[in-house]
Motif scaffolding. Structure first.
Motif, short mmCIF file in Angstrom:
data_model
loop_
_atom_site.label_atom_id
_atom_site.label_comp_id
_atom_site.label_asym_id
_atom_site.label_seq_id
_atom_site.Cartn_x
_atom_site.Cartn_y
_atom_site.Cartn_z
N GLN A 224 37.79 67.98 48.08
CA GLN A 224 39.08 68.65 47.91
C GLN A 224 38.89 70.04 47.31
N ASN A 225 37.91 70.18 46.40
CA ASN A 225 37.60 71.52 45.88
C ASN A 225 37.18 72.45 47.01
N LEU A 226 36.38 71.91 47.94
CA LEU A 226 35.95 72.70 49.09
C LEU A 226 37.15 73.07 49.97
N ARG A 227 38.08 72.15 50.14
CA ARG A 227 39.28 72.44 50.92
C ARG A 227 40.07 73.59 50.29
N GLN A 228 40.21 73.55 48.97
CA GLN A 228 40.97 74.59 48.29
C GLN A 228 40.24 75.94 48.37
N ALA A 229 38.92 75.91 48.26
CA ALA A 229 38.16 77.16 48.39
C ALA A 229 38.28 77.72 49.80
N CYS A 230 38.27 76.84 50.81
CA CYS A 230 38.41 77.29 52.19
C CYS A 230 39.83 77.78 52.46
N PHE A 231 40.82 77.14 51.85
CA PHE A 231 42.19 77.60 52.01
C PHE A 231 42.30 79.04 51.50
N PHE A 232 41.72 79.30 50.33
CA PHE A 232 41.77 80.66 49.79
C PHE A 232 41.06 81.64 50.71
N LYS A 233 39.91 81.23 51.26
CA LYS A 233 39.16 82.11 52.15
C LYS A 233 40.00 82.49 53.37
N VAL A 234 40.63 81.49 54.00
CA VAL A 234 41.44 81.76 55.20
C VAL A 234 42.67 82.58 54.86
N ALA A 235 43.33 82.23 53.76
CA ALA A 235 44.52 82.98 53.34
C ALA A 235 44.16 84.42 52.99
N ASN A 236 43.02 84.61 52.36
CA ASN A 236 42.58 85.95 51.98
C ASN A 236 42.27 86.78 53.22
N GLU A 237 41.66 86.16 54.22
CA GLU A 237 41.35 86.87 55.46
C GLU A 237 42.61 87.26 56.22
N SER A 238 43.68 86.49 56.04
CA SER A 238 44.95 86.80 56.70
C SER A 238 45.77 87.83 55.91
N GLY A 239 45.25 88.27 54.77
CA GLY A 239 45.95 89.27 53.96
C GLY A 239 46.97 88.69 53.00
N LYS A 240 46.94 87.37 52.79
CA LYS A 240 47.90 86.74 51.88
C LYS A 240 47.18 85.78 50.93
N PRO A 241 46.29 86.31 50.08
CA PRO A 241 45.53 85.43 49.18
C PRO A 241 46.39 84.71 48.16
N TRP A 242 47.58 85.25 47.87
CA TRP A 242 48.45 84.63 46.86
C TRP A 242 48.99 83.27 47.29
N LYS A 243 48.83 82.91 48.57
CA LYS A 243 49.28 81.58 49.02
C LYS A 243 48.48 80.46 48.36
N TRP A 244 47.29 80.80 47.83
CA TRP A 244 46.48 79.78 47.14
C TRP A 244 47.27 79.14 46.01
N TRP A 245 48.05 79.94 45.29
CA TRP A 245 48.84 79.40 44.18
C TRP A 245 49.86 78.39 44.67
N ASP A 246 50.49 78.66 45.81
CA ASP A 246 51.44 77.69 46.38
C ASP A 246 50.72 76.41 46.77
N TYR A 247 49.54 76.57 47.35
CA TYR A 247 48.81 75.41 47.85
C TYR A 247 48.38 74.47 46.72
N VAL A 248 47.77 75.02 45.68
CA VAL A 248 47.25 74.16 44.62
C VAL A 248 48.38 73.51 43.81
N THR A 249 49.47 74.23 43.60
CA THR A 249 50.58 73.64 42.84
C THR A 249 51.31 72.59 43.66
N ASP A 250 51.51 72.85 44.96
CA ASP A 250 52.14 71.85 45.82
C ASP A 250 51.25 70.62 45.97
N PHE A 251 49.94 70.84 46.06
CA PHE A 251 49.02 69.71 46.17
C PHE A 251 49.08 68.85 44.91
#
Length: 568
Positions: A224-251
């Motif tokens: 799951q840590n790897l999933r969260q790190a990959c989520f940040f990587k993909v979100a960051n590449e799309s220009g929206k790294p702040w989505k990581w905060w939504d993801y981890v809090t919703d999870f």
């Protein structure tokens, strides 16, 4: 904060309560507050701070016992028998870990009889080279570590709004990190390593419950840590790294370990709700069972090693700001102040000059919540801390559901609001709806249609499926939501009985038709019988009259003819 340093003659490690007779830590009127200096070791940092506080000290300085980059003083693990957790939340005095060399210099000065005053200034504790602050948070998806995990989750939820606003406006650049360990080569094939590690023992995490026989394993946390790190990587590449905060809090809300929902499926549902490319995340995760290095986790392990003024990262959570380890309370107010102190002077964003802030997270992707675009109804509710996904009440109609993927109107008035979320359609002047007012919830396609009632209802071809208009004289034609049936030979079609009848019969009900038919047959039978009797009676009368005419004169024959015959 300025104070006078005192190094006790006894209890120099601060692991026992301070005796006023030996060392007085309470400040005298008109003097500086007392800062007590103690040596590191023999007990927890928290116990040292608690003993100093109840002894009257205004702050505590802990001198390191080895030459090393300074670490973060941490709280004991929950349930550790060596400590009483009750006092931890009551500690209010500031504490600081100082280097061994600084501690030795202070002790030498005090031993010589000099007065040592120390100024504790957290405003200059962090470097501030330019107008953008770079910071990172070392964290974990494990939520079964007691008060420490709960405190971290509360921080993530409380700080999310500020972090996203700072990131979106370009004031900060944030990067999350995840600590992993490796399994010693001699134990790679052991059951413990297999249950706590992935990629043949390269990346491991402790068992969440510290019990190998129940619950989740350490490898579940690594994945799951790897999933969260990959989520940040993909979100960051799309220009929206702040989505990581939504993801981890919703999870944390939707997929807790205690609810048995700490799964890949639940994680994917959260990621999908935030509009991130799932294929890229899966490619980033890679093969978890292969005997190869994972690029993401390998980079995380390399980043754990101290660089420059930052020491090794060994404690969770750890916050690093401008490559300097943050040492303070993990709360929104404290961390925000630390970030603001890390900007070059006069370049601070306006948020640093105001007491509070508020961002409407529902404006971006509807906050990852459910939304009915046709009716413009949303479950996203903006709050000061961020947002909540909660099914709304619209025109006195309550919507029920999880708020993230589904909300459904309920109650007797539900059809008045967007048709209760059910299907509806109009065609050729006809309108149909799958919402039933006297039902508190649910949708059902009307007669003549089939489907789920929510998204679609398709017309049923009664003629093709031979559901109606099947009598021999019937001619069937399908229509939208119904059918038309015509009869040949001038007959009329009765829909209730699915049959064709005559004109007169068409004006009566199907039950009256049967009785009318019986009546007609009865009358016909009676008439036939009467006619039969009349004909028979006439025939018999004719035959009798003919026979009698042979043996006696009839009334219509003349008398003189009889007389002539007798004379002869």
């Amino acid at each position: 904060m300025i104070g006078t340093v005192v190094f006790p003659r006894y209890n120099q490690n601060g692991c026992a309560k301070f005796n006023d007779a030996d060392t007085s830590l309470s400040s005298k009127p008109g003097s500086f507050p007392t800062f007590v200096l103690v040596d590191r070791g023999d007990c927890y940092f928290t116990l040292k701070a608690w003993n100093a506080q109840i002894g009257g000290a205004a702050a505590i300085l802990v001198a390191d016992d080895r030459v090393e980059p300074l670490i973060t003083m941490d709280t004991p693990e929950e349930g550790n028998g060596a400590t009483n957790d009750d006092y931890i939340e009551k500690i209010t005095i500031p504490s600081a870990l100082i280097s061994k060399s600084l501690g030795d210099n202070i002790k030498s000065a005090l031993k010589s009889g000099a007065m040592v005053n120390v100024n504790l200034d957290w405003r200059e504790a962090l470097p501030h080279p330019d107008e953008r602050v770079e910071y990172e948070l070392w964290t974990s998806s494990n939520d079964e570590c007691g008060p420490k995990c709960e405190s971290e989750i509360n921080f993530l939820m409380g700080f999310k709004g500020a972090a996203q606003l700072l990131e979106q406006k370009g004031f900060t650049r944030f990067t999350p990190h995840y600590i992993t360990w490796y399994c010693p080569e001699a134990f790679i094939l052991s059951q413990q390593c297999k249950s706590q590690c992935i990629n043949n023992g390269r990346y491991c995490a402790p068992d969440p419950e510290q019990d190998f026989s129940r619950g989740y394993d350490g490898k579940d946390v690594v994945i799951q840590n790897l999933r969260q790190a990959c989520f940040f990587k993909v979100a960051n590449e799309s220009g929206k790294p702040w989505k990581w905060w939504d993801y981890v809090t919703d999870f944390a809300i939707r997929c807790p370990m205690r609810g048995k929902r700490y799964t890949a499926e639940c994680s994917d549902q959260v990621a999908k709700s935030l509009g991130v490319d799932m294929n890229k995340i899966k490619d980033c995760i890679g093969d978890l069972h292969a005997d190869v290095e994972n690029p993401i986790l390998k980079a995380e392990q390399d980043a754990q090693i101290g660089q420059g003024s930052r020491g090794d990262v060994t404690i969770l959570p750890t916050l690093v700001i401008n490559n300097r380890q943050y040492r303070g309370m993990l709360s929104k107010a404290a961390v925000l102040k630390a970030l603001c102190a890390s900007f070059q002077e006069t370049t601070e964003p306006s948020i640093c000059l105001t007491p509070d802030m508020e961002t409407n997270e529902c404006l971006a992707n509807n906050g990852g919540c459910w939304k009915d675009k046709a009716a413009n109804i949303t479950a996203c509710r903006d709050t000061f801390r961020g947002r909540v996904c909660e099914c709304p009440i619209v025109q006195n109609v309550k919507f029920v559901g999880d708020g993230y993927t589904h909300c459904e109107a309920s109650g007797p008035l539900r059809c008045a609001v967007n048709n209760g979320g059910c299907w509806q359609g109009s065609q050729n002047g006809r309108s149909y709806s799958a919402c039933i007012d006297d039902h508190t919830k649910g949708c059902k396609c009307p007669p003549g249609f089939k489907g789920d009632g929510f998204h679609s209802c398709e017309d049923v071809d009664e003629c093709k499926e031979k559901l109606a208009c099947q009598c021999p004289e019937c001619d069937c034609k399908n229509t939208w939501g119904s059918y038309e049936c015509k009869c040949s030979n001038g007959l009329f079609y009765v829909r209730e009985s699915d049959m064709c009848i005559g004109k007169y019969s068409a004006s009566v009900s199907s039950g009256g038709f049967v009785w009318m038919l019986i009546l007609i047959l009865g009358i016909g039978g009676a008439g036939g019988y009467a006619f039969y009797k009349y004909r028979i009676q006439r025939y018999m009368d004719y035959e009798i009259r003919a026979i009698m005419a042979q043996y006696m004169p009839l009334d219509n024959q003349p008398e003189n003819s009889n007389q002539v015959q007798h004379a002869v």
